[in-house]
Design an enzyme around this catalytic site. Structure first.
Site, PDB file in Angstrom:
ATOM      1  N   ASN A  66      -2.188  -2.442 -35.245  1.00 48.81           N
ATOM      2  CA  ASN A  66      -3.216  -1.803 -36.440  1.00 48.81           C
ATOM      3  C   ASN A  66      -2.684  -0.486 -37.138  1.00 48.81           C
ATOM      4  OD1 ASN A  66      -4.336   0.398 -34.704  1.00 48.81           O
ATOM      5  ND2 ASN A  66      -4.901  -1.102 -33.460  1.00 48.81           N
ATOM      6  N   PRO A 102      -9.883  -6.158 -22.381  1.00 48.32           N
ATOM      7  CA  PRO A 102     -10.763  -5.643 -21.602  1.00 48.32           C
ATOM      8  C   PRO A 102     -11.324  -4.304 -22.333  1.00 48.32           C
ATOM      9  CG  PRO A 102      -8.684  -5.255 -20.586  1.00 48.32           C
ATOM     10  CD  PRO A 102      -8.730  -6.313 -21.519  1.00 48.32           C
ATOM     11  N   ILE A 150     -11.735  -0.766 -22.557  1.00 50.04           N
ATOM     12  CA  ILE A 150     -11.620   0.322 -21.669  1.00 50.04           C
ATOM     13  C   ILE A 150     -12.573   1.528 -21.906  1.00 50.04           C
ATOM     14  CG2 ILE A 150      -9.738   2.434 -21.165  1.00 50.04           C
ATOM     15  CD1 ILE A 150      -7.781   0.431 -22.807  1.00 50.04           C
ATOM     16  N   LYS A 189     -22.468   1.433 -30.851  1.00 53.92           N
ATOM     17  CA  LYS A 189     -21.407   1.594 -29.834  1.00 53.92           C
ATOM     18  C   LYS A 189     -21.663   2.329 -28.794  1.00 53.92           C
ATOM     19  CE  LYS A 189     -17.811  -0.093 -32.824  1.00 53.92           C
ATOM     20  NZ  LYS A 189     -16.644   0.140 -33.802  1.00 53.92           N
TER      21      LYS A 189
HETATM   22  N1  CTP Z   1     -11.986   0.662 -26.960  1.00 54.69           N
HETATM   23  C1  CTP Z   1     -11.591   0.798 -25.795  1.00 54.69           C
HETATM   24  N2  CTP Z   1     -11.167  -0.675 -25.327  1.00 54.69           N
HETATM   25  C2  CTP Z   1     -11.426  -1.753 -26.096  1.00 54.69           C
HETATM   26  C3  CTP Z   1     -11.913  -1.520 -27.591  1.00 54.69           C
HETATM   27  C4  CTP Z   1     -12.241  -0.226 -28.028  1.00 54.69           C
HETATM   28  O1  CTP Z   1     -11.581   1.547 -24.973  1.00 54.69           O
HETATM   29  N3  CTP Z   1     -10.809  -2.820 -25.949  1.00 54.69           N
HETATM   30  C5  CTP Z   1     -12.691   2.123 -27.410  1.00 54.69           C
HETATM   31  C6  CTP Z   1     -11.887   2.758 -28.335  1.00 54.69           C
HETATM   32  O2  CTP Z   1     -10.853   3.848 -28.083  1.00 54.69           O
HETATM   33  C7  CTP Z   1     -12.945   3.729 -29.152  1.00 54.69           C
HETATM   34  C8  CTP Z   1     -14.202   2.944 -28.821  1.00 54.69           C
HETATM   35  O3  CTP Z   1     -13.986   1.985 -28.006  1.00 54.69           O
HETATM   36  O4  CTP Z   1     -13.090   4.823 -28.463  1.00 54.69           O
HETATM   37  C9  CTP Z   1     -14.535   2.145 -30.228  1.00 54.69           C
HETATM   38  O5  CTP Z   1     -13.511   1.047 -30.676  1.00 54.69           O
HETATM   39  P1  CTP Z   1     -13.669   0.306 -31.722  1.00 54.69           P
HETATM   40  O6  CTP Z   1     -12.538  -0.473 -32.034  1.00 54.69           O
HETATM   41  O7  CTP Z   1     -14.472   0.852 -32.882  1.00 54.69           O
HETATM   42  O8  CTP Z   1     -14.858  -0.702 -31.098  1.00 54.69           O
HETATM   43  P2  CTP Z   1     -15.107  -2.225 -31.019  1.00 54.69           P
HETATM   44  O9  CTP Z   1     -15.651  -2.274 -29.720  1.00 54.69           O
HETATM   45  O10 CTP Z   1     -13.556  -2.986 -30.962  1.00 54.69           O
HETATM   46  O11 CTP Z   1     -15.725  -2.511 -32.084  1.00 54.69           O
HETATM   47  P3  CTP Z   1     -15.656  -3.360 -33.472  1.00 54.69           P
HETATM   48  O12 CTP Z   1     -14.318  -3.969 -33.279  1.00 54.69           O
HETATM   49  O13 CTP Z   1     -16.577  -4.664 -33.172  1.00 54.69           O
HETATM   50  O14 CTP Z   1     -16.040  -2.423 -34.552  1.00 54.69           O
END
Ligand code: CTP
Length: 397
Positions: free
Chosen positions: A210, A306, A308, A339
């Site tokens: 990304n 997963p 994190i 979230k």
């Molecule tokens: N995050 C994480 N591990 C993942 C996905 C996200 O630790 N596998 C953490 C990111 O570092 C950030 C927060 O979760 O602090 C939100 O990440 P985001 O990508 O916006 O959330 P998603 O759960 O992936 O939501 P979506 O893609 O549906 O917007």
């Protein structure tokens, strides 16, 4: 509050917003800071030295040609004895003269001579702000390390509407606080930061990624280290130098990032800034995938990585303060609130990434906590980091 005995040198340019400098002086002093004013000739048409002297309880400086002061090299001293130089209002003309390196009055001379950080707070007509000359001057100043705030938007004294208004004095005070990194406020604390993207291999030469640049996460790690914390930075693949005093662990995939985070526990504060890939390729090919001449390629099977942040939210060794980031392109605050609840974080820091934020130098963030939502003005990512770290220190205190 400002760090104790903070000294601000306030340079007041010649615009109608100069009258708001009076309110700013009051706020800085109430916050524990000391203010010395330098008034340009233009500024003196909008606000008097007497007003500024009464509010600051310090002498107001207006001229380069002050014999008494210049015997002691007054302009050099003035430029050096402050902790921060604030230019407010920074008019189009004053920023143009700063960008050109001119020194034809006291304000520009000390701005050229200073070795202290400079915060410029612009205020001008919307067309002046948007003029190519001003855009170029602001870019020049920012490239030289001057922090230029974004002006506010709204109805202006000249009757027009748009960006160019002086930000509210309280927002300026926030930016000043963010600049004066409180010394060693995180001493003895362990701060864990994740930053950058993750790369999820498809085969040995291709991956899913990304646009995350890692800049905001690295800036946070730098700010936490400056505040005296022991910092572990788990970084996805980015081309950024390791900030001084930071222990960096490089990883590639989300799974690796999760392991590195687990290994770094316990910590007092975790700030999960990484744009972790949501999916990885099931059974990534050990060999380069080849075209077979059919014009089609076998679809990739993706499995969820997963989470994190959510894992830390439920962990036995949950950090005392757990902070996630949410990069959103619509319904920014609502998505971020959801979230926060879903992942068990204390704060979610939301930013709108539909513009030039990813990879860019600036960021506009909203801090969502149990107490509500606090929005910070658009700032350089380093300033956002300093502001967040100051709030982290307050929360732990
Ligand atoms: N995050 C994480 N591990 C993942 C996905 C996200 O630790 N596998 C953490 C990111 O570092 C950030 C927060 O979760 O602090 C939100 O990440 P985001 O990508 O916006 O959330 P998603 O759960 O992936 O939501 P979506 O893609 O549906 O917007």
């Amino acid at each position: 509050m400002l760090p104790s005995s903070t000294r601000i040198l306030l340079v007041i340019g010649g615009g109608i917003a100069a009258y708001k400098a009076a309110e700013l002086i009051r706020l800085i002093r109430r916050d524990g800071g000391d203010v010395t004013c330098v008034l340009t000739e233009g500024g003196s048409h909008f606000v008097t030295p007497l007003t500024l002297a009464a509010l600051s309880e310090n002498a107001v400086h207006t001229t380069l040609w002050d014999l008494k002061n210049e015997v002691e090299m007054g302009h050099i001293q003035l430029s050096r004895q402050a902790d921060l130089v604030v230019v407010c209002p920074a008019t189009a003309d004053l920023m143009a003269r700063m960008a050109a390196g001119m020194a034809d009055d006291l304000a520009t001379t000390l701005l050229l001579a200073t070795d202290k950080p400079v915060l410029a707070v612009p205020a001008m007509n919307v067309r002046m702000w948007q003029h190519a000359a001003t855009v170029a001057n602001v870019a020049t100043l920012r490239a030289r390390g001057v922090s230029v705030m974004e002006p506010a938007e709204g109805a202006m004294a000249c009757g027009e509407f748009g960006p160019g208004r002086l930000p509210e004095p309280l927002a300026i005070l926030d930016a000043i606080r963010a600049h004066l990194s409180a010394p060693q406020v995180l001493a003895g604390k362990h701060v864990l930061v994740t930053a950058g993207p993750t790369h999820e291999p498809i085969d040995p030469v291709r991956y899913i990624a990304n646009r995350s640049s890692g800049k905001q996460g690295f800036a946070l790690a730098a700010a936490a280290a400056q505040a005296g914390a022991r910092v572990t930075l788990v970084a996805g693949p980015v081309a950024l130098p390791t900030p001084p005093g930071v222990m960096r662990i490089d990883v590639e995939t989300a799974v690796d990032m999760g392991h590195a985070v687990d290994a770094a526990l316990p910590c007092d504060v975790a700030i999960m800034v990484a744009a972790v890939a949501d999916w990885r390729v099931a059974g990534a090919s050990p060999q380069k995938r080849k075209k077979d001449g059919s014009g089609r390629i076998a679809p990739l099977e993706l499995i969820e990585n997963p989470d994190i942040l959510a894992g830390l939210g439920a962990a036995v060794m949950r950090p005392r303060l757990l902070i996630g980031f949410a990069a959103e392109t619509e319904n920014v605050i609502d998505h971020a609130r959801a979230k926060r609840a879903r992942k068990g974080a204390d704060w979610i820091i939301a930013n709108d990434v539909s513009g030039d934020v990813m990879g860019g130098a600036d960021n506009t963030v909203h801090i969502i906590s149990a107490a509500g939502t606090e929005s910070l003005p658009r700032m350089a990512k380093a300033d956002v980091a300093t502001a967040i770290i100051a709030k982290v220190a307050d929360a732990l205190a």
